[in-house]
Motif scaffolding. Sequence first.
Motif, PDB file in Angstrom:
ATOM      1  N   VAL A  14       0.871  -1.166   0.000  1.00  0.00           N
ATOM      2  CA  VAL A  14       0.000   0.000   0.000  1.00  0.00           C
ATOM      3  C   VAL A  14       0.909   1.217   0.000  1.00  0.00           C
ATOM      4  N   LYS A  16       1.667   5.525  -0.978  1.00  0.00           N
ATOM      5  CA  LYS A  16       1.206   6.908  -1.141  1.00  0.00           C
ATOM      6  C   LYS A  16       2.202   7.643  -2.028  1.00  0.00           C
ATOM      7  N   ASP A  23      -2.952  10.347   4.802  1.00  0.00           N
ATOM      8  CA  ASP A  23      -2.869   8.884   4.662  1.00  0.00           C
ATOM      9  C   ASP A  23      -3.863   8.110   5.516  1.00  0.00           C
ATOM     10  N   GLY A  25      -6.961   7.249   4.896  1.00  0.00           N
ATOM     11  CA  GLY A  25      -7.633   6.241   4.073  1.00  0.00           C
ATOM     12  C   GLY A  25      -6.729   5.054   3.771  1.00  0.00           C
ATOM     13  N   ALA A  26      -5.472   5.337   3.445  1.00  0.00           N
ATOM     14  CA  ALA A  26      -4.517   4.261   3.142  1.00  0.00           C
ATOM     15  C   ALA A  26      -4.317   3.372   4.367  1.00  0.00           C
ATOM     16  N   SER A  67      -2.652   4.954  -3.256  1.00  0.00           N
ATOM     17  CA  SER A  67      -3.614   5.891  -2.694  1.00  0.00           C
ATOM     18  C   SER A  67      -3.199   7.298  -3.082  1.00  0.00           C
ATOM     19  N   HIS A  73      -2.606  11.673 -10.215  1.00  0.00           N
ATOM     20  CA  HIS A  73      -2.719  10.260 -10.613  1.00  0.00           C
ATOM     21  C   HIS A  73      -2.399  10.018 -12.084  1.00  0.00           C
ATOM     22  N   GLY A  97      -6.717   3.982  -5.408  1.00  0.00           N
ATOM     23  CA  GLY A  97      -7.806   4.519  -4.608  1.00  0.00           C
ATOM     24  C   GLY A  97      -7.586   5.982  -4.343  1.00  0.00           C
ATOM     25  N   GLY A  98      -8.687   6.710  -4.169  1.00  0.00           N
ATOM     26  CA  GLY A  98      -8.575   8.120  -3.852  1.00  0.00           C
ATOM     27  C   GLY A  98      -9.540   8.957  -4.655  1.00  0.00           C
TER      28      GLY A  98
END
Length: 138
Positions: A14, A16, A23, A25-26, A67, A73, A97-98
Motif C-alpha cells: 500500500v 502513497k 494517509d 484512508g490508506a 492511494s 494520478h 484509490g482516492g
Amino acid sequence: MSASTVQKKIRVVVAKPGLDGHDRGAKIIARALRDAGMEVIYTGLHQTPEQIVETVIQEDADAVGLSILSGAHMTLVPRIVELLKEQGIEDVLITVGGTIPSDDIPELKRLGVSEVFTPGAPTTDIIDFIQGAVQERE
C-alpha cells in the motif's frame, strides 16, 4: 473462498505516491487488508514511483494499492506502470484509490490498472476484488 483455502498469504504493498500528505484512508485500507489475512507492506507518505516499484520487487508483492488524493494520478500511475514493465513485472495487480475523477478511470484501466476505488468504497469490496483477482492470476 475462505482464507484457509489460500495456499499463501496475499502480499500487498500500500503506497502513497507523490506529495499527498493525507494517509488516513490508506491506513484504514491497510488495516482492513491485514484483518482479512493479507500481508500488508505500507510504504508511508511521499513515495516516488521508483521507491514504490523497488518495494514491490523487494517484497515480492502480489498486488500494489496506490492511494492518491493529490490529483497527480495521471502522472504518477503511468510512471509506476511503466517502471514495473521495465522490470519485467507484469503479474502484479495494480489498484488505485482516492479522489479520481470518473473521466480518468477508463484511461487508468487502459494503462494496466485493474480497478479504481473512489472515496466511500466499502473495504469489503476492495478485499473481495484483490482476493479474487490474485487467485485468478495464480
